[in-house]
Design a protein around this motif. Sequence first.
Motif, PDB file in Angstrom:
ATOM      1  N   ASN A 384       0.809  -1.216   0.000  1.00 25.42           N
ATOM      2  CA  ASN A 384       0.000   0.000   0.000  1.00 25.42           C
ATOM      3  C   ASN A 384       0.844   1.268   0.000  1.00 25.42           C
ATOM      4  N   ASN A 385       2.115   1.168   0.322  1.00 23.32           N
ATOM      5  CA  ASN A 385       3.011   2.321   0.273  1.00 23.32           C
ATOM      6  C   ASN A 385       3.741   2.432  -1.062  1.00 23.32           C
ATOM      7  N   MET A 386       3.380   1.552  -2.015  1.00 16.74           N
ATOM      8  CA  MET A 386       4.014   1.545  -3.334  1.00 16.74           C
ATOM      9  C   MET A 386       3.015   1.987  -4.395  1.00 16.74           C
ATOM     10  N   THR A 387       3.528   2.518  -5.486  1.00 17.20           N
ATOM     11  CA  THR A 387       2.676   2.835  -6.632  1.00 17.20           C
ATOM     12  C   THR A 387       2.374   1.536  -7.385  1.00 17.20           C
ATOM     13  N   PRO A 388       1.337   1.514  -8.217  1.00 17.43           N
ATOM     14  CA  PRO A 388       1.076   0.311  -9.022  1.00 17.43           C
ATOM     15  C   PRO A 388       2.270  -0.081  -9.876  1.00 17.43           C
ATOM     16  N   GLU A 389       2.971   0.930 -10.420  1.00 21.15           N
ATOM     17  CA  GLU A 389       4.149   0.634 -11.233  1.00 21.15           C
ATOM     18  C   GLU A 389       5.224  -0.065 -10.412  1.00 21.15           C
ATOM     19  N   GLN A 390       5.397   0.358  -9.175  1.00 22.59           N
ATOM     20  CA  GLN A 390       6.384  -0.270  -8.301  1.00 22.59           C
ATOM     21  C   GLN A 390       5.968  -1.689  -7.924  1.00 22.59           C
ATOM     22  N   VAL A 391       4.690  -1.893  -7.691  1.00 18.40           N
ATOM     23  CA  VAL A 391       4.188  -3.232  -7.372  1.00 18.40           C
ATOM     24  C   VAL A 391       4.441  -4.173  -8.541  1.00 18.40           C
ATOM     25  N   LEU A 392       4.124  -3.706  -9.755  1.00 18.80           N
ATOM     26  CA  LEU A 392       4.324  -4.536 -10.939  1.00 18.80           C
ATOM     27  C   LEU A 392       5.805  -4.848 -11.143  1.00 18.80           C
ATOM     28  N   GLU A 393       6.650  -3.821 -10.979  1.00 22.11           N
ATOM     29  CA  GLU A 393       8.084  -4.033 -11.149  1.00 22.11           C
ATOM     30  C   GLU A 393       8.598  -5.071 -10.147  1.00 22.11           C
ATOM     31  N   ARG A 394       8.112  -5.018  -8.923  1.00 26.96           N
ATOM     32  CA  ARG A 394       8.535  -5.977  -7.907  1.00 26.96           C
ATOM     33  C   ARG A 394       8.086  -7.389  -8.266  1.00 26.96           C
ATOM     34  N   LEU A 395       6.870  -7.518  -8.785  1.00 21.79           N
ATOM     35  CA  LEU A 395       6.349  -8.845  -9.124  1.00 21.79           C
ATOM     36  C   LEU A 395       7.121  -9.485 -10.270  1.00 21.79           C
ATOM     37  N   ILE A 396       7.467  -8.692 -11.279  1.00 22.16           N
ATOM     38  CA  ILE A 396       8.127  -9.290 -12.450  1.00 22.16           C
ATOM     39  C   ILE A 396       9.641  -9.417 -12.280  1.00 22.16           C
ATOM     40  N   THR A 397      10.163  -8.912 -11.156  1.00 20.75           N
ATOM     41  CA  THR A 397      11.607  -9.058 -10.909  1.00 20.75           C
ATOM     42  C   THR A 397      11.918  -9.824  -9.636  1.00 20.75           C
ATOM     43  N   LYS A 398      10.984  -9.828  -8.663  1.00 22.75           N
ATOM     44  CA  LYS A 398      11.288 -10.419  -7.363  1.00 22.75           C
ATOM     45  C   LYS A 398      10.343 -11.541  -6.932  1.00 22.75           C
ATOM     46  N   ALA A 399       9.319 -11.836  -7.699  1.00 23.30           N
ATOM     47  CA  ALA A 399       8.435 -12.953  -7.322  1.00 23.30           C
ATOM     48  C   ALA A 399       9.289 -14.203  -7.146  1.00 23.30           C
TER      49      ALA A 399
END
Length: 421
Positions: A384-399
């Motif tokens: 909730n402290n991240m932007t949608p772009e940051q959430v997506l970037e985290r998912l496609i690089t750190k999942a």
Amino acid sequence: MSAVARERNGVIRRLMLVAALVLTASNGSANGGWVIERDDRGESPLLKERKSIAMTPEQQEQQALAAAYQQALQTEQERIREHWSAPEVSSPQRWVSYADDYSSKRVVDFERNQIEVSVDSIYQGSRLDFSAMSKEVVGELEQVLGTTIAQAVHQDPIQQAINAAYNSLGQTPKPSDAGSELVLKELFASPRPSETDIRNTAAALMRKSSIRYQALNASLDLASVAVNTGKKLTYVMPLPDNRIRKKVVEYRPEVSRNAQRFSLSTDVMMAIIHTESHFNPLARSHIPAFGLMQIVPSTAGRDATRKLYKKSSLLSAQYLYNPKKNIEVGAAYLSVLYYDYLKEIKNPESRLYYTIAAYNAGASSVARAFVGKASFQAAVETINNMTPEQVLERLITKAPRKETRLYVEKVLKRRAYYATL
């Protein structure tokens, strides 16, 4: 190039990928539905922190079905190895079947859009007898084209073992639940083609076939191959280019109806079906998960039935092989994920991205991308402290799993494609 420059270029490439995915995702959201907020959904029992003393009934079901699949897989592969070097069985993208004596193998590859029929090499003297082999292949091809979903399920020895596991759990699968439609009905003008229709379609496919013989190509001199080598020869028949589009046209109304029913996005649902099974109604994974949207009966299936019927129940594999029923169950489960289990993610786009990843790997597992442990509750504040772009970037690089990282990318890219149809 220096290490610093390479690292900088890598960061730039990742940021460009995220930007592209965000653009396609935002374009796809024009279809609407999914990202609408809902505040009146029930609490999620799966996200409460609690310690488990013993296996739940759902866990026992999953263990029974998984054990039955693994044992049947081992047994079947041992049989196949007596005749074939690679003991292939059906998967989410490939429907695989064998003759009763395992002398021939039939594959429908839904991802590559082709049929493969493999048979023993037949010789006339010292030469390969292509006429005899072609006749045998045509017979196998006609059998594939004339098989219904219910027949394919009934003839599958691994599925028979899974049925026995359902019986041990007190549920008897109904063969009729799978449906009477042809597996490849989109190849025919009528849903009930005649024998002549099937024969003519098989002949048309054969005219475009190519031959795969180990490392040899059909353009080589196959007459020089030694007699009685015991080698298999495979005919590869490309399916019509418009076949997949026909499946989209066939399934989209049902998908749209359920998307509207559960306030979801039709485009996202179509993208998930495409990614999960490539529109293969007989899709089955090792989990095991079944059907177009790859539903696991003891988890997603029970969540969906609780949503649909106000009562949790264990759905049979036959039920989930039925395309219409599978789409309904998949939509219900996506609704539970987005509006119930993940409702604490405030931004609707962030929640959408997380939902897609969770559909593949589970809500708890995906949390590792944000907090390093499998706890969605622990990850909520960070998300909730991240932007949608940051959430997506985290998912496609750190999942945690590469499969999940690629899965999110594929679904979002395909979502943009279906938004244009």
